[in-house]
Write a protein that holds these residues in place. Structure first.
Motif, mmCIF file in Angstrom:
data_model
loop_
_atom_site.group_PDB
_atom_site.id
_atom_site.type_symbol
_atom_site.label_atom_id
_atom_site.label_comp_id
_atom_site.label_asym_id
_atom_site.label_seq_id
_atom_site.Cartn_x
_atom_site.Cartn_y
_atom_site.Cartn_z
ATOM 1 N N GLY A 82 0.846 -1.193 0.000
ATOM 2 C CA GLY A 82 0.000 0.000 0.000
ATOM 3 C C GLY A 82 0.878 1.238 0.000
ATOM 4 N N GLU A 83 0.706 2.080 1.012
ATOM 5 C CA GLU A 83 1.488 3.317 1.115
ATOM 6 C C GLU A 83 2.682 3.148 2.058
ATOM 7 O OE1 GLU A 83 -1.110 6.524 2.132
ATOM 8 O OE2 GLU A 83 -2.259 6.334 0.297
ATOM 9 N N LYS A 84 3.014 1.903 2.395
ATOM 10 C CA LYS A 84 4.118 1.665 3.325
ATOM 11 C C LYS A 84 5.300 1.005 2.630
ATOM 12 C CE LYS A 84 1.354 1.375 7.463
ATOM 13 N NZ LYS A 84 1.054 0.615 8.662
ATOM 14 N N LEU A 85 6.491 1.375 3.086
ATOM 15 C CA LEU A 85 7.735 0.751 2.669
ATOM 16 C C LEU A 85 8.108 -0.239 3.760
ATOM 17 C CD1 LEU A 85 10.344 0.434 1.026
ATOM 18 C CD2 LEU A 85 11.230 2.437 2.227
ATOM 19 N N CYS A 86 8.244 -1.498 3.389
ATOM 20 C CA CYS A 86 8.586 -2.545 4.348
ATOM 21 C C CYS A 86 9.976 -3.081 4.024
ATOM 22 C CB CYS A 86 7.570 -3.681 4.288
ATOM 23 S SG CYS A 86 5.892 -3.158 4.717
ATOM 24 N N VAL A 87 10.806 -3.191 5.049
ATOM 25 C CA VAL A 87 12.161 -3.715 4.871
ATOM 26 C C VAL A 87 12.329 -4.959 5.732
ATOM 27 C CG1 VAL A 87 13.195 -1.502 4.259
ATOM 28 C CG2 VAL A 87 13.110 -2.184 6.649
ATOM 29 N N LYS A 88 13.064 -5.917 5.195
ATOM 30 C CA LYS A 88 13.363 -7.168 5.900
ATOM 31 C C LYS A 88 14.878 -7.326 5.903
ATOM 32 C CE LYS A 88 12.139 -11.738 6.898
ATOM 33 N NZ LYS A 88 12.837 -11.749 8.141
ATOM 34 N N SER A 101 9.912 -4.715 9.038
ATOM 35 C CA SER A 101 9.304 -3.529 9.632
ATOM 36 C C SER A 101 8.808 -2.625 8.505
ATOM 37 C CB SER A 101 10.291 -2.797 10.536
ATOM 38 O OG SER A 101 11.381 -2.319 9.784
ATOM 39 N N CYS A 102 7.717 -1.937 8.774
ATOM 40 C CA CYS A 102 7.078 -1.099 7.757
ATOM 41 C C CYS A 102 6.851 0.308 8.306
ATOM 42 C CB CYS A 102 5.734 -1.673 7.350
ATOM 43 S SG CYS A 102 5.816 -3.342 6.662
ATOM 44 N N ALA A 103 6.966 1.291 7.425
ATOM 45 C CA ALA A 103 6.683 2.682 7.779
ATOM 46 C C ALA A 103 6.049 3.357 6.570
ATOM 47 C CB ALA A 103 7.965 3.406 8.177
#
Length: 136
Positions: A82-88, A101-103
């Protein structure tokens, strides 16, 4: 004035809705400014994080804890939700990969600066200043 049949009007409405669904995520989640540049995150304690995003959905970077002369490698994968950037991140403490984590994705161009909440080293949330810096 030409009248439109119900079937044709419904088809036009479905096509318009479908084109908006495709266009909205692209506008809301633009990663282009990050490619070839640096995402610089600074926490209140002085910890600095530099992230380099790649178009292939990977990232690399380094984390320098406050007051430390040593930097730690950061790498992993990213995705848009969606409108979030998620990093693993890969290779967290004890050899285990850190959780994703997503922001909210913010910043559209080099020089943009904003605040975002992240998890601190003690596991508690902290506000981090983030900026898109030109170059790597």
């Amino acid at each position: 004035m030409q009248k439109m049949s119900f079937a044709r009007a419904a088809a036009v409405m479905v096509l318009a809705a479908a084109s908006m669904a495709v266009a909205l995520p692209a506008m809301a989640a633009n990663m282009e400014a990050r490619f070839g540049n640096t995402m610089l995150g600074t926490r209140p304690d002085g910890t600095v994080l530099k992230i380099y995003y790649n178009k292939d959905h990977t990232f690399t970077g380094e984390l320098t804890p406050a007051g430390s002369p040593t930097s730690f490698e950061a790498k992993g994968t990213w995705r848009l939700v969606g409108e979030k950037l998620c990093v693993k991140p890969e290779g967290g403490p004890g050899g285990k990969d850190a959780p994703e984590s997503c922001a909210l994705l913010k910043g559209d161009k080099v020089g943009d600066k904003w605040q975002t909440q992240v998890q601190g080293t003690d596991g508690k949330p902290v506000m981090q200043t983030v900026e898109i810096v030109k170059g790597r």
